[in-house]
Enzyme design. Structure first.
Site, short mmCIF file in Angstrom:
data_model
loop_
_atom_site.label_atom_id
_atom_site.label_comp_id
_atom_site.label_asym_id
_atom_site.label_seq_id
_atom_site.Cartn_x
_atom_site.Cartn_y
_atom_site.Cartn_z
N HIS A 10 13.14 -4.42 -3.49
CA HIS A 10 11.41 -4.54 -3.37
C HIS A 10 11.08 -6.11 -3.91
O HIS A 10 9.78 -6.18 -4.06
CB HIS A 10 10.61 -3.53 -3.86
CG HIS A 10 10.91 -2.46 -2.93
ND1 HIS A 10 10.10 -2.11 -1.98
CD2 HIS A 10 11.47 -1.10 -2.80
CE1 HIS A 10 10.34 -1.04 -1.22
NE2 HIS A 10 11.03 -0.19 -2.03
N LYS A 68 -4.92 -4.46 -5.48
CA LYS A 68 -3.43 -4.44 -5.48
C LYS A 68 -3.21 -4.35 -6.87
O LYS A 68 -4.19 -4.69 -7.93
CB LYS A 68 -2.78 -5.19 -4.81
CG LYS A 68 -3.27 -6.78 -5.10
CD LYS A 68 -2.48 -7.75 -4.10
CE LYS A 68 -3.20 -7.58 -2.92
NZ LYS A 68 -2.05 -7.78 -1.70
N ARG A 69 -1.95 -4.25 -7.64
CA ARG A 69 -1.75 -4.31 -8.65
C ARG A 69 -2.09 -5.64 -9.31
O ARG A 69 -1.84 -6.41 -8.72
CB ARG A 69 -0.29 -3.89 -8.85
CG ARG A 69 0.62 -4.24 -10.34
CD ARG A 69 1.82 -3.65 -10.15
NE ARG A 69 2.68 -4.19 -9.23
CZ ARG A 69 3.57 -5.07 -9.34
NH1 ARG A 69 3.54 -5.59 -10.55
NH2 ARG A 69 4.32 -5.72 -8.20
N LYS A 117 0.44 -12.20 -7.53
CA LYS A 117 -0.50 -11.80 -6.49
C LYS A 117 -1.95 -12.67 -6.51
O LYS A 117 -2.40 -12.45 -5.62
CB LYS A 117 -0.87 -10.54 -6.58
CG LYS A 117 0.52 -9.41 -6.58
CD LYS A 117 0.01 -8.03 -6.82
CE LYS A 117 1.52 -7.08 -6.70
NZ LYS A 117 1.78 -6.97 -5.07
N THR A 132 1.84 -3.67 1.82
CA THR A 132 1.32 -2.79 2.62
C THR A 132 -0.06 -2.64 2.92
O THR A 132 -0.53 -2.04 4.01
CB THR A 132 2.16 -1.18 2.38
OG1 THR A 132 1.80 -1.01 1.36
CG2 THR A 132 3.72 -1.32 2.73
N LYS A 192 -2.56 -1.76 6.08
CA LYS A 192 -3.62 -1.01 6.12
C LYS A 192 -4.87 -1.44 6.42
O LYS A 192 -5.69 -1.04 7.27
CB LYS A 192 -3.86 -0.28 4.75
CG LYS A 192 -2.58 0.56 4.36
CD LYS A 192 -2.47 0.89 2.75
CE LYS A 192 -1.15 1.49 2.63
NZ LYS A 192 -0.91 1.28 1.11
#
Length: 809
Positions: free
Chosen positions: A358, A549-550, A555, A657, A661
């Site tokens: 991952h 998100k985290r 990110k 993901t 969504k």
């Protein structure tokens, strides 16, 4: 007189009576005294009876057929609340709603007070939950294996803008969904020594041990056709209290064994920045891996007898590197307890295991200091060395494998502190190694696993991630689901790719109006939640621009915040322009030891406080950081989003993901060519997504060429001004130097390319403004996103795993 709410649900009266009976005889309350949590428990226990019957039928059918089973090992299962999920998949929501209404109880209110299971943190755990639901929906026999965390990662509270970590006490009142299985209990040892015997056998004598106890949760598939098992392990000391110590007055010492056992299952991802934290993390991973492997082997021998057929009847999937020690554990069990020779056991292990990678981040490809690993798991260290010897001898025989490649392939990192490489162990111990998006899989072959790929050129394959459409469309967005059913019928409920039939409706003004009305209702509901939670009023007609998100530097929440500061300056400086009203929404948790991520959360809140209270922007820009991001909060945010921020540094996000969504719920994506964004663009069309920034290859080339971020920043007036404002304390008057080092870091070492991609990101956001101004065009693009992302269903992903890796379809 109680109103007749059961006229539309024939079994409603009987169900209403059953819930009341459970309330009285199981909960011990009558209807007049019962509180909402009493009704919630009574409802779950009543519905659970149906689930248990289906669960037993599913298990018996799999045993009778001698079916091969899938075993999914994951350190996280972010399953969220289960009542709405179970009722939706059983198609009993209307019936239960009507039955509760007989007693004057609102099902929606009960669903809201059910606690989220604190069994995960981010995308890894949510993917595991989606996969478990799809396995049941596709009627594939499967077990999920993980840890029953007592407190999960943490409950996030924001105090004065800072993240505060509190225990997530989700089990404080028990869990009506779970079943303890006392018969499924296993000895898990640590430390000690390995003893050889004259007959050649080896015996590991651990210095300490705990008992792993199975706790099962049913996982209901679509239409209730199959119920699978999520088996989580809790730990117990063999001697919970030492009475000799207690009676001697050593009360703490008397309970040390039980405290140590509970520590294993207390918290997800303990802070591993200390030696003690690293040890606990390795103990956790071995604890759940050992218990799971023992359980799998016990079940196989019980039903099939011959251990040599394990690979024919069991497919074990390692969800990332956390359960990689399972490879060594299975070898130990096969060699030490089932008397197989090493080569025979190794063949069985490789045919049984699959490994999903991952991440490409080196720090996430777990490795353990060799002294720690050997001290805690001495027998496994021997096995790792034996596997490594076999691996390196095999590699030496391959043309083109030189000393450098040998060093990269080895299970032992000899550079500096010697460490055991868990990703390499998972790779060589599996017959299949898959990435989770096309780009990610390609980069695996070219970067972190390049030399292993040379040695095993057919082992790496791609399985692009997916999400369950039951939870992420039907349950979280019932208004949109109903509208789609009205337009194209019900076929998409069973096959998400049938959403493609919706595409022509993007040109239908009547449908677009209905579609927009659903979105407005979802936004109004989220606005109400934000008003209640934060006391902030936001305009539901504004664009909801969302990044949830985290919190991690790759990110690039920081990129979104800095662009917001630049936009704030532009709005104040040019009030005459026709600005698009925006609400910037952030949510996510930062790891407790990740200082920069926690500082980014504080920055988001400081910027929000300044901008939200500035009348000069005239309500054109609002910012909110929503605390304690979890599945239930995502279910509120995702259906309300207009713009989905997927802006990670290209080449660093394996898949994502959240991007799927949001698109499934009609949000347009602004993102880099990273992870599954690339495949989303291919599916929805480049005209229905906003892509910006460098590619993964361009990022790598820029780093290799000696990228100078300072020159880039100084060449961008908007970026330079925004960074200067942040660094100088404009947004932190109480501590003007708070963000100085964070901003200086961009000038000196912009590893995540925040500055390099900034101007492209700003241009992309202005393109978003232009598109938003074209209301029919925006709505049409949103409809096309919904219609064209059915392929990203986890059902499709699981079919690919089942066919290509597990051999169960």
């Amino acid at each position: 007189m109680v109103p007749d709410t059961c006229s539309a649900a024939p079994d409603c009266t009987a169900l209403a009576d059953a819930i009341l009976d459970t309330l009285v005889h199981r909960i011990g309350k009558d209807a007049q005294a019962a509180l909402p949590h009493d009704w919630l428990a009574a409802t779950i226990f009543t519905v659970r009876n149906d689930i248990i019957e289906r669960w037993m039928v599913s298990s018996k059918a799999a045993h009778a057929a001698g079916a091969k089973k899938v075993y999914y090992l994951s350190l996280e299962f972010l399953i969220g609340r289960l009542l709405r999920d179970a009722l939706g998949n059983l198609q009993r929501s209307d019936e239960v709603k009507a039955a509760l209404a007989v007693h004057g109880v609102d099902l929606a209110e009960l669903e809201e007070i059910e606690p989220d299971a604190a069994l995960g943190n981010g995308g890894l755990g949510r993917l595991a939950a989606c996969f478990m639901e799809s396995l049941a929906s596709l009627q594939l026999p499967a077990y999920g294996y993980g840890i029953r965390y007592m407190n999960g990662m943490f409950r996030q509270r924001i105090e004065n803008g800072w993240q505060v970590e509190l225990p997530e006490n989700w089990l404080v009142h028990g869990n009506p969904w779970e079943f303890e299985r006392r018969e499924s209990a296993y000895f898990v040892g640590f430390g000690g020594e390995v003893v050889g015997h004259d007959d050649g056998t080896i015996h590991w004598k651990p210095a300490e041990a705990v008992e792993a106890i199975a706790v099962d949760t049913p996982v209901v598939g679509w239409r209730g056709k199959r119920v699978n098992t999520l088996r989580l392990w809790t730990a117990r000391a063999f001697d919970p209290i030492r009475l000799d110590r207690f009676n001697a007055g050593d009360f703490s010492g008397a309970l040390a064994g039980q405290i140590g056992a509970e520590t294993l299952v207390r918290v997800l991802y303990p802070n591993d920045s200390t030696a003690a934290g690293q040890e606990l993390r390795l103990r956790q991973e071995y604890f759940f891996s050992s218990a799971s492997i023992q359980d799998i082997v016990r079940r196989h021998v019980q039903y099939f007898g011959d251990i040599k057929t394990l690979a024919d009847k069991a497919a074990i999937q390692l969800n990332d590197t956390h359960p990689a020690v399972s490879v060594a554990e299975l070898m130990r069990v096969l060699v030490d307890y089932h008397d197989l020779n090493f080569d025979e056991a190794w063949d069985i292990a490789k045919r049984t295991f699959g490994y999903t990678n991952h991440t490409l981040l080196p720090e996430a490809l777990e490795s353990w200091p060799l002294p720690l690993f050997e001290w805690l798991l001495p027998r496994h260290m021997q096995i790792v060395y034996a596997i490594n010897a076999k691996l390196l001898r095999e590699a030496r025989a391959v043309e083109g494998i030189d000393d450098r490649a040998i060093a990269a392939i080895s299970l032992i990192d000899e550079g500096g502190e010697r460490r055991v490489r868990m990703a390499n162990l998972a790779f060589v111990g599996s017959h299949s190694v898959n990435g989770v998006a096309a780009l990610h899989t390609d980069l695996m072959k070219r970067t972190v696993f390049a030399d292993l790929h040379t040695l095993y050129p057919t082992r790496i394959n791609n399985k692009t991630n997916g999400i369950t459409p039951r939870r992420w469309l039907q349950e979280c967005n019932p208004g949109l689901t109903a509208l789609i059913r009205e337009a194209i019928g019900d076929a998409f409920l069973d096959d998400a790719e049938k959403l493609a039939d919706l595409a022509p409706f993007a040109e239908d003004s009547w449908f677009r109006e209905k579609f927009a009305a659903v979105k407005r209702a979802n936004k109004a509901a989220l606005a109400d939640y934000i008003k209640t939670t934060l006391g902030l009023r936001i305009d539901p007609t504004a664009m909801f621009d969302v990044q949830i998100k985290r919190i991690h530097e790759y990110k690039r929440q920081l990129l979104g915040i800095i662009e917001t500061v630049a936009l704030y300056d532009q709005i104040r400086g040019h009030p005459e322009r026709d600005w698009t009203p925006r609400v910037k929404l952030f949510a996510g948790k930062a790891a407790s030891s990740y200082a920069n991520a926690k500082l980014i959360i504080k920055l988001a809140n400081d910027v929000a406080r300044r901008i939200n209270s500035d009348p000069s922007v005239g309500g054109l820009l609002k910012i909110a950081f929503l605390p304690n991001y979890n599945v239930s909060l995502a279910e509120k945010i995702v259906p309300a989003a207009d713009l989905s921020e997927q802006i990670s540094t290209a080449g660093m996000e394996a898949s994502g993901t959240g991007n799927m969504k949001f698109a499934l719920n009609g949000a347009l994506t602004i993102g880099t060519l990273d992870g599954a964004n690339i495949e989303i663009m291919e599916r929805v069309g480049p005209e229905n997504i906003v892509i910006f920034g460098m590619t993964a290859d361009e990022v790598a080339a820029k780093r290799a060429a000696g990228y100078d971020p300072r020159a880039t920043i100084e060449a961008s007036g908007a970026l330079n001004q925004a960074l200067s404002a942040i660094a100088s304390g404009v947004f932190s008057p109480d501590d003007p130097t708070r963000y100085k080092d964070l901003m200086n870091g961009l000038y000196d070492h912009d590893w995540f390319m925040v500055a390099a991609d900034f101007d492209a990101y700003v241009a992309a956001q202005r393109e978003v403004d232009t598109r938003w101004a074209d209301t029919p065009g925006w709505e049409a693009a949103a409809v096309r996103n919904v219609a064209r992302v059915g392929w990203f269903s986890s059902d499709r992903t699981i079919r690919e795993y089942a066919t290509d890796i597990w051999g169960v379809l």
